[in-house]
Design an enzyme around this catalytic site. Structure first.
Site, PDB file in Angstrom:
ATOM      1  N   GLU A 453       0.810  -1.219   0.000  1.00  0.00           N
ATOM      2  CA  GLU A 453       0.000   0.000   0.000  1.00  0.00           C
ATOM      3  C   GLU A 453       0.845   1.273   0.000  1.00  0.00           C
ATOM      4  O   GLU A 453       0.357   2.341  -0.376  1.00  0.00           O
ATOM      5  CB  GLU A 453      -0.929   0.003   1.220  1.00  0.00           C
ATOM      6  CG  GLU A 453      -2.063  -1.009   1.108  1.00  0.00           C
ATOM      7  CD  GLU A 453      -2.955  -1.011   2.339  1.00  0.00           C
ATOM      8  OE1 GLU A 453      -2.497  -0.540   3.410  1.00  0.00           O
ATOM      9  OE2 GLU A 453      -4.094  -1.490   2.238  1.00  0.00           O
ATOM     10  N   GLU A 484       6.031 -21.112   9.058  1.00  0.00           N
ATOM     11  CA  GLU A 484       6.474 -20.236  10.151  1.00  0.00           C
ATOM     12  C   GLU A 484       7.631 -20.838  10.943  1.00  0.00           C
ATOM     13  O   GLU A 484       8.319 -20.128  11.677  1.00  0.00           O
ATOM     14  CB  GLU A 484       5.311 -19.908  11.081  1.00  0.00           C
ATOM     15  CG  GLU A 484       4.859 -21.045  11.973  1.00  0.00           C
ATOM     16  CD  GLU A 484       3.829 -20.590  12.995  1.00  0.00           C
ATOM     17  OE1 GLU A 484       3.967 -21.013  14.154  1.00  0.00           O
ATOM     18  OE2 GLU A 484       2.927 -19.810  12.642  1.00  0.00           O
TER      19      GLU A 484
END
Length: 670
Positions: A453, A484
């Site tokens: 963004e 992870e």
């Protein structure tokens, strides 16, 4: 040891900021402001430990039959919830059985100073108001019964006894017990106002579970509740689970009476799951979905909450936090003549660090950690929500939004660290470095989203903000939970992007211990880069590793471990704030306007036109034409219009000003 808190409840009111100094198990001083603390509490309230005057048991432990191991579990479980002192309660039993229970309690008190003695509820109760007590075990408080009680093992531990003041021999019994140093509470009584006042005159000082198993409050006959609430000699104890007493009456009691005390009247079912069944007081009791233990005939046998939950429920009803806390700390302490229940010089250092929504985060007794359990983190289940799926949808929505509000309040404590991180990251970027985000699952996706963004919002060049998501970019739309744990992948990703000492890396993980993210932080630090961490648990490995740790202690989730909820919300806000603050420091904004935005579509082009018009006073047509001439570059268009410069001259002026529109406009005549 010194503990600093922004807010502190001293037993009467909320004060702060202040620092509490502790030595040899007691409070030495309460110092204004931040006075060289050893521990800095980032949010919430520091208060005295809770004191429960009426507790029959919890966590499967019945105070009447508890073994040494049971007492260990009982004390530890209460400490985890902020209860640092408790008066174990035994209901009506034959006097020989009471003596046996008292002997076991006396032995437990040698090991657990948290146990204050025995509250004996019965056997001197009104048969018509016996509630869950067995009728065949009741007796009168005559001299023979008192001789048996006071000449036996119970005398060594008996601290409080509940009896009905209208019974034969009751006034004499109250006076005798009072002379013996035993506190008397009036309860399980059909007494009228006269009998209640006579009991107070004889020496009674408490009232056991206001409104429950008592004569009613009438407009011409105040009964037990009316006297309890108005006679200054009596402190009414109130069960605050919201079932024993209607919430409206709870509000009346705690707003009308400055002596009202919070109690649980919990039984061994407290802390267990609905449907659990145990024997209590010689008969079975089963925990219902409403959180109350009941006999087979539906009679309430006792509550199933702990005292911290009672405090939260009172606050939820609109009772001021300082009133609810006083009712569970300084008021019960005063009733027993204790110096505990306050944060004041000379008081025992029994302390609780409460979160913003009044869940115990850390507990101390006599200045030492009262429990081996760590502070409640994002993975901690909330025992009070065991019936979550049975609640109404509107209540569930309120719970989620309430937790979101609590989490965002916790962010206030992280402001200084977040600001330091933003300044340091801006310095790195201004010197030619880059910003990396590293995370897995929800946390990694939020970092990925923020990086993406920033390009249209602030016009940053590609590669300036680099997101490293465990499992790669594909994990943004398809969960890759196993990724992870891949520490090697984190190190390889940094090496692939040639991370170096000019760069900064911010790791994001609610737990603060995700292996992928922790490995990225350690590798980045080893390469000489700046490291930051955004986490939601205190004292995590990531926080200890990073140069700057932003700890947002949002607390347990409504759904345990689902950190896409309030923890995720705070991470998103923190990332938005971090990148926006960095861009402001880099001159990517002018006032509230995104003057470096990348106008890549029709919506953004319209926004660019409005920004140029607003900053120059020109009409939108003029702004649009100048923007086209300047290659849709807002800063250049503003300089061109304001200073009357051609695009190339505007570009040069902006370059000389280091890209800052404000500096370029500083001398509009120049």
């Amino acid at each position: 040891m010194r503990i600093f808190a922004q807010r502190l409840f001293d037993g009467d009111s909320l004060i702060g900021p202040a620092t509490v100094e502790i030595a040899e198990g007691h409070i030495l001083a309460v110092l204004p402001g931040e006075a060289s603390p050893d521990l800095h509490l980032p949010h919430g309230v520091l208060g005295p430990g809770l004191i429960d005057l009426h507790n029959n048991g919890a966590f499967g432990v019945d105070c009447a039959t508890a073994t040494p191991e049971d007492w260990d579990r009982f004390v530890e479980g209460l400490a985890e919830r902020g209860v640092t002192r408790v008066l174990p309660t035994i209901i009506t039993q034959p006097l020989p059985d009471i003596a046996k229970a008292a002997t076991r309690l006396r032995a437990a008190m040698q090991r657990h100073p948290e146990l204050l003695g025995l509250h004996l509820e019965g056997p001197f109760l009104a048969p018509s108001k016996r509630g869950a007590h067995r009728a065949d075990w009741l007796c009168l408080p005559d001299d023979a019964a008192l001789d048996t009680l006071l000449d036996g093992p119970a005398a060594a531990v008996l601290r409080l006894i509940t009896l009905a003041p209208e019974l034969p021999h009751a006034p004499e019994a109250i006076a005798r017990l009072t002379r013996a140093g035993i506190l008397v509470a009036l309860g399980h009584t059909a007494a009228d106002a006269a009998h209640m006042r006579a009991g107070a005159a004889a020496g009674a000082r408490l009232v056991t579970h206001l409104f429950n198993a008592q004569s009613p409050l009438g407009h011409r006959a105040p009964g037990a509740p009316g006297v309890a609430l108005t006679d200054p000699r009596l402190a009414p104890c109130v069960i605050v689970d919201g079932v024993h007493v209607d919430p409206t009456l709870l509000q009346i009691a705690f707003r009308a009476c400055p002596r009202a005390i919070v109690v649980t009247d919990s039984i061994a079912l407290a802390g267990l799951e609905p449907g659990a069944s145990l024997e209590f007081g010689g008969a079975p009791a089963t925990l219902g979905a409403d959180g109350v233990g009941r006999r087979t005939d539906g009679t309430i046998a006792g509550a199933a909450i702990t005292l911290d939950e009672g405090v939260r429920r009172l606050i939820g009803l609109g009772i001021a936090p300082e009133v609810a806390l006083a009712a569970a700390t300084s008021r019960p302490a005063a009733a027993l003549g204790l110096t505990a229940g306050r944060i004041a010089p000379g008081a025992p250092a029994d302390l609780v660090w409460w979160s913003e929504d009044f869940h115990a985060q850390q507990v101390w007794r006599a200045g030492r950690p009262a429990t081996s359990s760590p502070p409640r983190g994002t993975e901690s289940p909330r025992a009070e929500l065991m019936d979550l799926e049975t609640r109404g949808t509107e209540e569930i929505v309120r719970l989620f939004l309430g937790q979101e509000a609590t989490a965002q309040r916790a962010m206030q404590a992280a402001i200084p660290a977040l600001a330091r991180l933003a300044d340091k990251v801006a310095e790195r970027l201004a010197a030619g470095g880059r910003l990396f985000y590293a995370g897995a699952g929800t946390s990694g996706r939020l970092g990925f989203l923020d990086a993406v963004e920033c390009r249209p919002t602030f016009g940053v060049e590609p590669g300036l903000i680099v997101p490293l998501l465990a499992g790669g970019a594909g994990a943004f739309i398809q969960a890759a939970e196993g990724a992870e744990d891949d520490e090697a992948a984190a190190r390889a990703a940094l090496d692939e992007h040639e991370f170096n000492a000019r760069d900064a890396l911010v790791g994001i993980a609610a737990s603060g211990g995700t292996p992928f993210t922790l490995a990225a932080l350690r590798h980045a630090a080893g390469l000489g880069g700046l490291t930051g961490a955004i986490v939601n648990n205190a004292g995590s490995p990531m926080a200890r590793t990073a140069d700057i740790a932003v700890e947002i202690l949002s607390g347990p989730e409504i759904i345990a471990g689902s950190t896409r909820l309030s923890a995720g919300s705070t991470e998103k806000i923190a990332l938005n704030t971090l990148s926006s603050a960095v861009m402001i420091r880099l001159g990517k904004t002018h006032g509230p306007f995104m003057v470096d935005m990348h106008a890549s579509n029709a919506k953004l082009r319209r926004r660019a036109v409005r920004i140029v018009a607003a900053l120059t006073g020109a009409g939108e047509q003029t702004a649009s034409l100048e923007l086209e001439a300047c290659g849709m570059h807002v800063k250049l268009a503003v300089l061109a219009i304001r200073l009357g410069l051609p695009p190339e001259a505007a570009r040069e002026r902006l370059k000389q000003a280091g890209g800052s529109l404000r500096r370029a406009l500083a001398d509009e005549k120049g």
